[in-house]
Design a protein around this motif. Structure first.
Motif, PDB file in Angstrom:
ATOM      1  N   LEU A  79      38.660  41.214  36.991  1.00  0.00           N
ATOM      2  CA  LEU A  79      38.436  40.465  35.759  1.00  0.00           C
ATOM      3  C   LEU A  79      39.656  39.609  35.423  1.00  0.00           C
ATOM      4  N   ALA A  80      40.853  40.163  35.589  1.00  0.00           N
ATOM      5  CA  ALA A  80      42.073  39.411  35.279  1.00  0.00           C
ATOM      6  C   ALA A  80      42.253  38.208  36.192  1.00  0.00           C
ATOM      7  N   ASP A  81      41.664  38.272  37.393  1.00  0.00           N
ATOM      8  CA  ASP A  81      41.826  37.200  38.370  1.00  0.00           C
ATOM      9  C   ASP A  81      40.689  36.182  38.324  1.00  0.00           C
ATOM     10  N   SER A  82      39.776  36.321  37.362  1.00  0.00           N
ATOM     11  CA  SER A  82      38.565  35.498  37.358  1.00  0.00           C
ATOM     12  C   SER A  82      38.599  34.440  36.253  1.00  0.00           C
ATOM     13  N   ASP A  83      37.689  33.472  36.388  1.00  0.00           N
ATOM     14  CA  ASP A  83      37.529  32.416  35.386  1.00  0.00           C
ATOM     15  C   ASP A  83      36.297  32.639  34.513  1.00  0.00           C
ATOM     16  N   LEU A  84      35.428  33.548  34.929  1.00  0.00           N
ATOM     17  CA  LEU A  84      34.186  33.833  34.208  1.00  0.00           C
ATOM     18  C   LEU A  84      33.773  35.249  34.553  1.00  0.00           C
ATOM     19  N   ALA A  85      33.199  35.960  33.588  1.00  0.00           N
ATOM     20  CA  ALA A  85      32.709  37.321  33.817  1.00  0.00           C
ATOM     21  C   ALA A  85      31.185  37.333  33.717  1.00  0.00           C
ATOM     22  N   LEU A  86      30.549  38.035  34.643  1.00  0.00           N
ATOM     23  CA  LEU A  86      29.101  38.214  34.633  1.00  0.00           C
ATOM     24  C   LEU A  86      28.827  39.699  34.441  1.00  0.00           C
ATOM     25  N   LEU A  87      28.374  40.066  33.244  1.00  0.00           N
ATOM     26  CA  LEU A  87      28.067  41.457  32.938  1.00  0.00           C
ATOM     27  C   LEU A  87      26.608  41.719  33.306  1.00  0.00           C
ATOM     28  N   VAL A  88      26.406  42.618  34.255  1.00  0.00           N
ATOM     29  CA  VAL A  88      25.057  42.947  34.714  1.00  0.00           C
ATOM     30  C   VAL A  88      24.609  44.234  34.029  1.00  0.00           C
ATOM     31  N   VAL A  89      23.434  44.194  33.405  1.00  0.00           N
ATOM     32  CA  VAL A  89      22.867  45.365  32.743  1.00  0.00           C
ATOM     33  C   VAL A  89      21.466  45.615  33.302  1.00  0.00           C
ATOM     34  N   ASP A  99      27.432  50.315  28.710  1.00  0.00           N
ATOM     35  CA  ASP A  99      27.312  48.877  28.435  1.00  0.00           C
ATOM     36  C   ASP A  99      28.117  48.491  27.200  1.00  0.00           C
ATOM     37  N   GLU A 100      28.045  49.351  26.189  1.00  0.00           N
ATOM     38  CA  GLU A 100      28.791  49.093  24.954  1.00  0.00           C
ATOM     39  C   GLU A 100      30.304  49.057  25.219  1.00  0.00           C
ATOM     40  N   GLU A 101      30.790  50.020  26.005  1.00  0.00           N
ATOM     41  CA  GLU A 101      32.224  50.078  26.293  1.00  0.00           C
ATOM     42  C   GLU A 101      32.674  48.868  27.103  1.00  0.00           C
ATOM     43  N   LEU A 102      31.847  48.449  28.061  1.00  0.00           N
ATOM     44  CA  LEU A 102      32.181  47.268  28.850  1.00  0.00           C
ATOM     45  C   LEU A 102      32.172  46.013  27.991  1.00  0.00           C
ATOM     46  N   ALA A 103      31.209  45.913  27.111  1.00  0.00           N
ATOM     47  CA  ALA A 103      31.128  44.756  26.216  1.00  0.00           C
ATOM     48  C   ALA A 103      32.368  44.686  25.324  1.00  0.00           C
ATOM     49  N   HIS A 104      32.828  45.851  24.859  1.00  0.00           N
ATOM     50  CA  HIS A 104      34.043  45.876  24.040  1.00  0.00           C
ATOM     51  C   HIS A 104      35.242  45.379  24.839  1.00  0.00           C
ATOM     52  N   LEU A 105      35.332  45.804  26.123  1.00  0.00           N
ATOM     53  CA  LEU A 105      36.416  45.341  26.992  1.00  0.00           C
ATOM     54  C   LEU A 105      36.345  43.829  27.197  1.00  0.00           C
ATOM     55  N   LEU A 106      35.140  43.293  27.415  1.00  0.00           N
ATOM     56  CA  LEU A 106      34.984  41.864  27.693  1.00  0.00           C
ATOM     57  C   LEU A 106      35.217  41.005  26.455  1.00  0.00           C
ATOM     58  N   ARG A 107      34.869  41.526  25.294  1.00  0.00           N
ATOM     59  CA  ARG A 107      35.120  40.751  24.068  1.00  0.00           C
ATOM     60  C   ARG A 107      36.610  40.537  23.836  1.00  0.00           C
ATOM     61  N   GLY A 108      37.445  41.440  24.355  1.00  0.00           N
ATOM     62  CA  GLY A 108      38.880  41.299  24.194  1.00  0.00           C
ATOM     63  C   GLY A 108      39.558  40.549  25.325  1.00  0.00           C
ATOM     64  N   SER A 109      38.787  40.095  26.305  1.00  0.00           N
ATOM     65  CA  SER A 109      39.387  39.382  27.433  1.00  0.00           C
ATOM     66  C   SER A 109      39.430  37.881  27.150  1.00  0.00           C
ATOM     67  N   ARG A 110      40.145  37.155  27.994  1.00  0.00           N
ATOM     68  CA  ARG A 110      40.320  35.714  27.811  1.00  0.00           C
ATOM     69  C   ARG A 110      39.186  34.906  28.420  1.00  0.00           C
ATOM     70  N   VAL A 111      38.340  35.531  29.253  1.00  0.00           N
ATOM     71  CA  VAL A 111      37.351  34.774  30.025  1.00  0.00           C
ATOM     72  C   VAL A 111      36.009  34.746  29.298  1.00  0.00           C
ATOM     73  N   PRO A 112      35.239  33.665  29.451  1.00  0.00           N
ATOM     74  CA  PRO A 112      33.874  33.642  28.911  1.00  0.00           C
ATOM     75  C   PRO A 112      32.980  34.625  29.666  1.00  0.00           C
ATOM     76  N   VAL A 113      31.903  35.038  29.008  1.00  0.00           N
ATOM     77  CA  VAL A 113      31.051  36.086  29.562  1.00  0.00           C
ATOM     78  C   VAL A 113      29.595  35.640  29.530  1.00  0.00           C
ATOM     79  N   ILE A 114      28.866  35.952  30.620  1.00  0.00           N
ATOM     80  CA  ILE A 114      27.412  35.791  30.680  1.00  0.00           C
ATOM     81  C   ILE A 114      26.812  37.173  30.891  1.00  0.00           C
ATOM     82  N   VAL A 115      25.801  37.510  30.129  1.00  0.00           N
ATOM     83  CA  VAL A 115      25.102  38.781  30.297  1.00  0.00           C
ATOM     84  C   VAL A 115      23.842  38.538  31.113  1.00  0.00           C
TER      85      VAL A 115
END
Length: 453
Positions: A79-89, A99-115
């Motif tokens: 995740l730290a090495d990426s430009d975009l995160a793709l969260l697969v559920v 899923d909730e814990e991962l979403a919390h982690l991604l909300r605090g990251s610098r990268v945009p996220v697609i679910v």
């Protein structure tokens, strides 16, 4: 190249989705959860643009196992090495605590996220994705890795979210496959090459399952290092996951320029190590064998000499046998220099005048045999001319008189002298004997690969 980290809890179909998006079957897929462990980068192309998909292991924050902790660390590094995160559920299973814990982690990251709400295999199941609005990461996109439903829309969205990059032409480099039996220290050696904990290391055999590609710049050359799963004898492979991981290792060898076969220092070069080296050679790889953990074994020069003689007596390519220690770093820089050297020999072209001087000296050392052909007898073979016609692997054409047949023994003699003269130990060579005004016969150590990478 821009990167997309693919994250999710175990068994939501991350690897299946990556195989669908990249149109390749590189990531190992199995119904058993936790098959993917290391982070693996796979190239994906869509609408004329390329990017890397980072496959990561399933993240379970509540699992206290050390291996699960390593998987989480690798996923965070991806995740730290990426430009975009793709969260697969998993749309069919619905929202889970992970899923909730991962979403919390991604909300605090610098990268945009697609679910990506996976497993929406029919149009009727598309509304299942709406449940994941509550994760707070934007509108979820329904997709089916199994059926391909929604994969094009997902790729369009990924491209829309990725930053622009300079389309610089990639430098041609060397592709190195690190092969060997399970638990001989392949992953430790790869981490030592890279200077970081890039792949998971464990005392348990079979930790690595995918073929993990990682790039390294070495003396101005781009080196792609591929860590592979351990390869046991085929008769011992009974587990379906292991069967597919071994297939990935074989494919890694087929796409590589150079192979390092890692052996256990205390056991020496075993018969299975020989089989793996032969597999690499048949795939057209320049090959060397590495006795890892040599400092722990404290082998003598006499022991090393015996190992080298055994290898030279059984393997026609006469690969070098080197010693190293992934734990202490001993001789690791020497291994990398050997990889560069083998890669250069694979891509080198020997001038025709030098080859013809070699041919003349060869004939003076040992005259070609007298052979019979088409009812005639007593005709001595004449070697008229030699030139190199291909690289990667090197391929040579020797024009011979048409009145005598080239014996296998003399063809091997020419090959061994050619290898010794031009420093080709461990490099696969192909020699075509072309009759003057006649047909072509080939003698060599491996088939020529018609398709690479």
């Amino acid at each position: 190249m821009v990167k997309v980290a693919v994250l999710g809890v175990p068994n939501v179909g991350k690897s299946s989705l990556i195989n669908r998006l990249s149109a390749r079957r590189e990531a190992v897929v199995h119904e058993r959860p936790g098959v993917t462990r290391d982070r693996n980068e796979l190239r994906c192309e869509w609408n004329g643009r390329s990017f890397m998909l980072i496959d990561t292991g399933g993240i379970d924050f509540r699992d206290g196992d050390p291996l699960a902790s390593s998987i989480r660390d690798q996923a965070r590094a991806g995740l730290a090495d990426s430009d975009l995160a793709l969260l697969v559920v998993d749309a069919k299973a619905g929202r889970r605590p992970g899923d909730e814990e991962l979403a919390h982690l991604l909300r605090g990251s610098r990268v945009p996220v697609i679910v990506a709400a996976n497993k929406c295999d029919t149009v009727a199941e598309l509304p299942l994705a709406a449940e994941f609005f509550s994760l707070g990461l934007g509108e979820p996109m329904p997709v089916s890795a199994a059926q391909g439903l929604g994969s094009g829309d997902l790729l369009d969205e990924i491209l829309a979210r990725l930053p622009e990059e300079d389309e610089a032409q990639e430098q041609e480099g060397i592709r190195l496959a690190v092969l060997g039996r399970p638990n001989v220290g392949k992953s430790s050696l790869v981490n030592r090459f890279l200077g970081e904990e890039r792949v998971i290391v464990s005392d348990a055999a079979g930790t690595t399952r995918d073929a993990i590609d990682t790039e390294l710049m070495l003396d101005g050359r781009r080196l792609t290092i591929v860590d592979t799963a351990g390869m046991r004898r085929q008769a011992k492979v009974t587990d379906s996951v292991e069967y597919y991981t071994v297939l990935r290792s074989v494919r890694a060898a087929e796409r590589a320029d150079v192979a390092l076969v890692v052996c256990e220092g205390s056991a020496g070069v075993t018969s299975q190590d020989m089989r793996i080296a032969q597999l690499a050679m048949r795939a057209g790889c320049a090959t060397a064998l590495v006795l890892n953990k040599w400092d722990l074994y404290e082998g003598s020069e006499q022991d090393l000499r015996a190992q080298r003689l055994a290898v030279q007596g059984k393997l026609r390519l006469r690969p070098k046998v080197l010693t190293a220690s992934a734990l202490s770093g001993r001789n690791v820089s020497r291994l990398l220099n050997e990889v560069l050297w083998l890669g250069e020999r694979m891509a080198s072209r020997i001038p025709t005048p030098e080859l013809n001087r070699f041919l003349g000296e060869l004939v003076q050392e040992r005259s070609p045999p007298v052979g019979a052909r088409r009812g005639a007898s007593g005709h001595r073979l004449k070697l008229l001319y030699m030139t190199q016609i291909e690289r990667n692997p090197p391929r040579f054409a020797v024009q011979v008189s048409s009145r005598a047949r080239v014996t296998r023994e003399y063809a091997y003699f020419l090959e061994n002298r050619l290898r010794k003269r031009f420093g080709m130990d461990g490099v696969p060579l192909v020699v075509d004997f072309v009759e003057r005004g006649g047909s072509r016969r080939r003698a060599g150590t491996s088939p020529v690969r018609t398709q690479r990478r």
